[in-house]
Write a protein that holds these residues in place. Structure first.
Motif, PDB file in Angstrom:
ATOM      1  N   ALA A 136       0.852  -1.193   0.000  1.00 25.59           N
ATOM      2  CA  ALA A 136       0.000   0.000   0.000  1.00 25.59           C
ATOM      3  C   ALA A 136       0.886   1.239   0.000  1.00 25.59           C
ATOM      4  CB  ALA A 136      -0.919  -0.002   1.215  1.00 25.59           C
ATOM      5  N   PRO A 137       1.753   1.390  -1.034  1.00 22.11           N
ATOM      6  CA  PRO A 137       2.720   2.492  -1.009  1.00 22.11           C
ATOM      7  C   PRO A 137       2.056   3.856  -1.046  1.00 22.11           C
ATOM      8  CG  PRO A 137       2.670   1.465  -3.183  1.00 22.11           C
ATOM      9  CD  PRO A 137       1.858   0.588  -2.271  1.00 22.11           C
ATOM     10  N   HIS A 138       2.597   4.768  -0.259  1.00 23.54           N
ATOM     11  CA  HIS A 138       2.109   6.148  -0.192  1.00 23.54           C
ATOM     12  C   HIS A 138       3.278   7.056  -0.542  1.00 23.54           C
ATOM     13  CE1 HIS A 138       0.910   9.997   1.565  1.00 23.54           C
ATOM     14  NE2 HIS A 138      -0.328   9.546   1.639  1.00 23.54           N
ATOM     15  N   PRO A 139       3.074   8.070  -1.383  1.00 22.89           N
ATOM     16  CA  PRO A 139       4.188   8.963  -1.742  1.00 22.89           C
ATOM     17  C   PRO A 139       4.884   9.522  -0.501  1.00 22.89           C
ATOM     18  CG  PRO A 139       2.285   9.432  -3.113  1.00 22.89           C
ATOM     19  CD  PRO A 139       1.822   8.460  -2.059  1.00 22.89           C
ATOM     20  N   PRO A 140       6.215   9.526  -0.492  1.00 22.76           N
ATOM     21  CA  PRO A 140       6.954  10.000   0.686  1.00 22.76           C
ATOM     22  C   PRO A 140       7.119  11.508   0.739  1.00 22.76           C
ATOM     23  CG  PRO A 140       8.484   9.175  -0.953  1.00 22.76           C
ATOM     24  CD  PRO A 140       7.106   8.931  -1.509  1.00 22.76           C
ATOM     25  N   ASP A 141       6.357  12.229  -0.056  1.00 25.35           N
ATOM     26  CA  ASP A 141       6.507  13.687  -0.130  1.00 25.35           C
ATOM     27  C   ASP A 141       6.422  14.403   1.227  1.00 25.35           C
ATOM     28  OD1 ASP A 141       6.046  12.583  -2.637  1.00 25.35           O
ATOM     29  OD2 ASP A 141       5.236  14.433  -3.452  1.00 25.35           O
ATOM     30  N   PRO A 142       5.605  13.938   2.209  1.00 23.57           N
ATOM     31  CA  PRO A 142       5.594  14.642   3.498  1.00 23.57           C
ATOM     32  C   PRO A 142       6.968  14.756   4.151  1.00 23.57           C
ATOM     33  CG  PRO A 142       3.720  13.159   3.368  1.00 23.57           C
ATOM     34  CD  PRO A 142       4.586  12.871   2.169  1.00 23.57           C
ATOM     35  N   LEU A 143       7.867  13.855   3.803  1.00 16.71           N
ATOM     36  CA  LEU A 143       9.184  13.881   4.423  1.00 16.71           C
ATOM     37  C   LEU A 143       9.993  15.099   4.013  1.00 16.71           C
ATOM     38  CD1 LEU A 143      10.125  10.098   4.183  1.00 16.71           C
ATOM     39  CD2 LEU A 143       9.728  11.411   6.274  1.00 16.71           C
ATOM     40  N   TRP A 144       9.679  15.697   2.878  1.00 17.48           N
ATOM     41  CA  TRP A 144      10.441  16.875   2.466  1.00 17.48           C
ATOM     42  C   TRP A 144      10.248  18.046   3.426  1.00 17.48           C
ATOM     43  CZ3 TRP A 144       8.844  15.115  -2.934  1.00 17.48           C
ATOM     44  CH2 TRP A 144       9.895  14.418  -3.534  1.00 17.48           C
ATOM     45  N   ASN A 145       9.230  17.992   4.276  1.00 23.84           N
ATOM     46  CA  ASN A 145       9.085  19.010   5.317  1.00 23.84           C
ATOM     47  C   ASN A 145      10.287  19.046   6.257  1.00 23.84           C
ATOM     48  OD1 ASN A 145       6.340  20.061   4.866  1.00 23.84           O
ATOM     49  ND2 ASN A 145       5.680  17.977   5.343  1.00 23.84           N
ATOM     50  N   TYR A 146      11.029  17.952   6.316  1.00 27.93           N
ATOM     51  CA  TYR A 146      12.105  17.809   7.296  1.00 27.93           C
ATOM     52  C   TYR A 146      13.482  17.846   6.647  1.00 27.93           C
ATOM     53  CZ  TYR A 146       7.960  16.269   9.712  1.00 27.93           C
ATOM     54  OH  TYR A 146       6.685  16.225  10.243  1.00 27.93           O
TER      55      TYR A 146
END
Length: 523
Positions: free
Chosen positions: A309-319
Motif C-alpha cells: 500500500a505504497p504512499h508517496p513520501p513527499d511529506p518527508l520533504w518538510n524535514y
C-alpha cells in the motif's frame, strides 16, 4: 493493546507521584519506586550517565511524599503515612545524586564527556534539582541533608527560565514542548496553550498530563485528562510509561521488522488503516499530542510500501535540511536512524514502481533525495564500522538501521562497502556466549546484530552465518523472558523498552537464522 506495549517509567511514575497524589494507585506507585531502587541508591541503568534523570525524579517524588506528610492539607486527599523506608530511600537517592553531579559524566563541562542525549534533559534536570532543593529546605527531619544539589557543569538553568517565561506569557510554544510540560512548574497547571487530545493526554505523557491537571483532583470529574491518567495507571498496575500511546510508531516498526525478515503474517485491514489514516501533509506523529516527525513518518511509509500500500513520501520533504533530514523542525543535533528510515521510505517507494505515476520529474527528485541521504549516512559511519544514534542507547540498533538501508539503497559500491564494514564490526564484538550488547549481552541487541549479518551481504558470508547461529540461544532466552526483565534501551525522557517492537526484532532474527539453515532444529 491498541495503545501499544511499553515498559513502566521510573521518571514518569515519579512525576505522577509528585504532581498527582490524588490519582488512583498512589501507594502502588510509591512502592514501585522503592522496589526499583538499586543498591547504590540510584534508579535506571547505572551506565554512562543514564541514572541521573530517573534518580532525580524518584528522589524528588519520595521527598514530596515526606513534605506532604509533615504539612497535611485538609483539602487534599489523605496521603499514606511515610514509612522509614521512604525517608531512607530518599536519603540514599540524594547521596547517589551528589556522586553523579560532582564526579564522572555529569560533572564534566559540555563536550568533555559522552552525556546521554535525552529529550528535554536540559530542562528536566534543572527543574528537578530546583524542586529537590526546595523540599530539603521545607523538611523538618534531621535525617536528610540541608545543603542543596548542584547543577551539572553542562547546565545552568537558563533555558528552563526562558521556557517558563514563554509559558507564563501565554504564547503558544512548540508542540514538542508539551511532551515535557511538567518542567513548567506553576505555569503548567491548566496551561491554556494546550488541552486534552483525543486520547485525553497532554503531550502523550502521563507526567505532562499530571502537571496540567495539578496536585488536586480536578473540579470537573469527567475531564478526559483525568481519565487518560486513570486508564494508563490501570493498564500498568498503578505505574505509568513514558510517551503513551505509541500506536503508529509500534505498528510501523513491528510490521517492518517482520516483513523485512520474510516472515509471512496476515495483516488485518484495520492495521493498514491505522497507518494510513493519520498521514497528513506534514507527516504523521507517534501519537496524538506529539508533533509529526520524520522518523515515525518514514517508518510508517516504509511499512506501507512493504505491505503493498505504497504512499508517496513527499511529506518527508518538510524535514529536509541542506545536508540531511531532521527528526522535527528546529531539532538540536541529528539522528542517523531517522535518516536511515527516510532513505528506506524513498527507496522502497521508488522500488514499488508507484513513483512513475508522478512522471519523470518526481522520479528524479526521489533519486536525488536517495543519493543525498545515502551520502550523508556514509559520512556518519565511525572508523570501526558502527553507527550511533540519539534515539537508542545501543550502537547495534543504529548500525542495523543504517547498514540495512545503505545495503539496499545506498548504491552497489558505497552502500555495500559500508554494510561490509558494519558486519566486520559486529563479528569483532560478539561475546563468548554468542550474544551482542553495549554493556551486557541482550536479546534485543543480538537481534539487531543478526539482522545486520544476514540481511546484508546477500547471500550472507559463511562467517556471518556461523556467528548469527551462535546468537540463537540468546534470542530464545529473550523470548522466554518477561518484558520487565529486558533492559530499556530506547531514548525518551528516560530509557524505555517497547515490548512488541523488540519481540518482533527477536522473531525476525530467529527466522533469519532458521531460514539460513545454520543449525539442527532442536525443538
Amino acid at each position: 493493546m491498541p495503545w501499544g506495549q511499553v515498559s513502566p517509567s521510573v521518571y514518569e511514575t515519579g512525576r505522577v507521584v509528585s504532581l498527582a497524589p490524588w490519582l488512583t494507585g498512589h501507594e502502588r506507585r510509591i512502592a514501585f519506586l522503592l522496589d526499583t531502587q538499586r543498591t547504590d541508591g540510584g534508579w535506571g541503568l547505572p551506565h554512562d550517565g543514564y541514572a541521573l534523570v530517573p534518580t532525580l525524579s524518584a528522589t524528588e517524588a519520595l521527598l514530596s511524599v515526606l513534605v506532604r506528610a509533615e504539612s497535611p492539607d485538609e483539602e487534599e486527599p489523605a496521603q499514606p503515612q511515610p514509612a522509614e523506608d521512604v525517608a531512607d530511600a530518599a536519603a540514599r537517592g540524594l547521596s547517589r545524586l551528589r556522586e553523579l553531579l560532582t564526579g564522572g559524566t555529569w560533572a564534566s563541562p559540555p563536550g568533555a564527556a559522552a552525556q546521554p542525549d535525552m529529550p528535554a534533559i536540559e530542562l528536566i534536570v534543572p527543574s528537578l534539582v530546583e524542586r529537590i532543593n526546595r523540599h530539603l529546605g521545607d523538611l523538618g527531619t534531621a535525617a536528610l541533608p540541608r545543603d542543596g544539589l548542584p547543577l551539572p557543569a553542562s547546565m545552568d538553568g537558563t533555558r528552563l527560565a526562558l521556557v517558563r517565561d514563554l509559558l507564563r506569557s501565554g504564547a503558544r510554544p512548540p508542540k514538542k514542548l508539551m511532551h515535557a510540560l511538567e518542567i513548567g512548574g506553576a505555569a503548567a497547571h491548566g496551561f491554556a496553550g494546550t488541552g486534552p487530545e483525543s486520547t485525553g493526554a497532554i503531550g502523550a505523557s502521563p507526567a505532562a498530563t499530571a502537571a496540567w491537571l495539578g496536585d488536586r483532583a480536578p473540579a470537573d470529574p469527567s475531564t478526559p485528562a483525568r481519565w487518560y491518567l486513570e486508564t494508563v495507571a490501570a493498564m500498568h498496575d498503578g505505574v505509568v510509561p513514558v510517551a503513551y500511546p505509541l500506536t503508529v510508531f509500534e505498528r510501523g516498526w513491528v510490521l517492518s521488522w517482520l516483513s523485512r525478515a520474510g516472515i509471512s503474517v496476515p495483516v488485518p485491514p484495520e492495521v493498514v488503516l491505522s497507518l494510513t489514516a493519520p498521514l497528513r501533509a506534514e507527516g504523521t506523529a507517534t501519537a496524538a499530542g506529539l508533533p509529526a516527525d520524520a522518523d515515525t513518518t518514514a517508518g510508517t511509509l516504509y511499512a506501507l510500501a512493504l505491505l503493498g500500500a505504497p504512499h508517496p513520501p513527499d511529506p518527508l520533504w518538510n524535514y529536509e535540511t541542506s545536508t540531511h533530514f531532521c527528526t522535527w523542525k528546529g531539532e538540536d543535533g541529528f539522528s542517523t536512524t531517522t535518516n536511515a528510515h527516510v532513505l528506506e521510505a524513498f527507496g522502497e517507494f521508488l522500488a514499488t514502481g508507484a513513483a512513475a505515476r508522478g512522471g519523470d520529474r518526481d522520479v528524479r527528485r526521489y533519486e536525488a533525495t536517495i543519493e543525498k541521504v545515502g551520502g550523508w549516512l556514509l559520512e556518519q559511519q565511525r572508523d570501526d564500522g558502527a553507527w550511533t544514534d540519539r534515539w537508542h542507547a545501543s550502537p547495534y540498533y543504529a548500525t542495523a538501521s543504517c547498514a540495512l538501508a545503505l545495503e539496499r539503497f545506498g548504491g552497489a559500491g558505497r552502500g555495500a562497502d559500508a554494510a561490509g564494514r558494519a558486519r566486520a564490526w559486529i563479528l569483532r564484538t560478539q561475546r563468548p556466549d554468542g550474544s551482542w550488547g553495549r554493556w551486557d549481552g541482550t536479546a534485543e541487541e543480538t537481534a539487531y546484530a543478526v539482522q545486520t549479518l544476514l540481511l546484508t551481504g546477500r547471500p550472507p558470508e559463511p562467517e556471518a552465518v556461523r556467528a548469527a547461529a551462535r546468537g540463537r540461544d540468546a534470542l530464545l532466552r529473550g523470548l522466554s523472558m518477561p518484558d520487565g526483565a529486558h533492559p530499556p534501551l530506547w531514548h525518551d525522557k528516560d530509557l524505555y523498552h517497547p515490548s512488541a517492537i523488540v519481540r518482533a526484532a527477536i522473531l525476525a532474527g530467529l527466522h533469519l537464522i532458521e531460514t539460513a539453515g545454520t543449525h539442527e532444529n532442536k525443538e
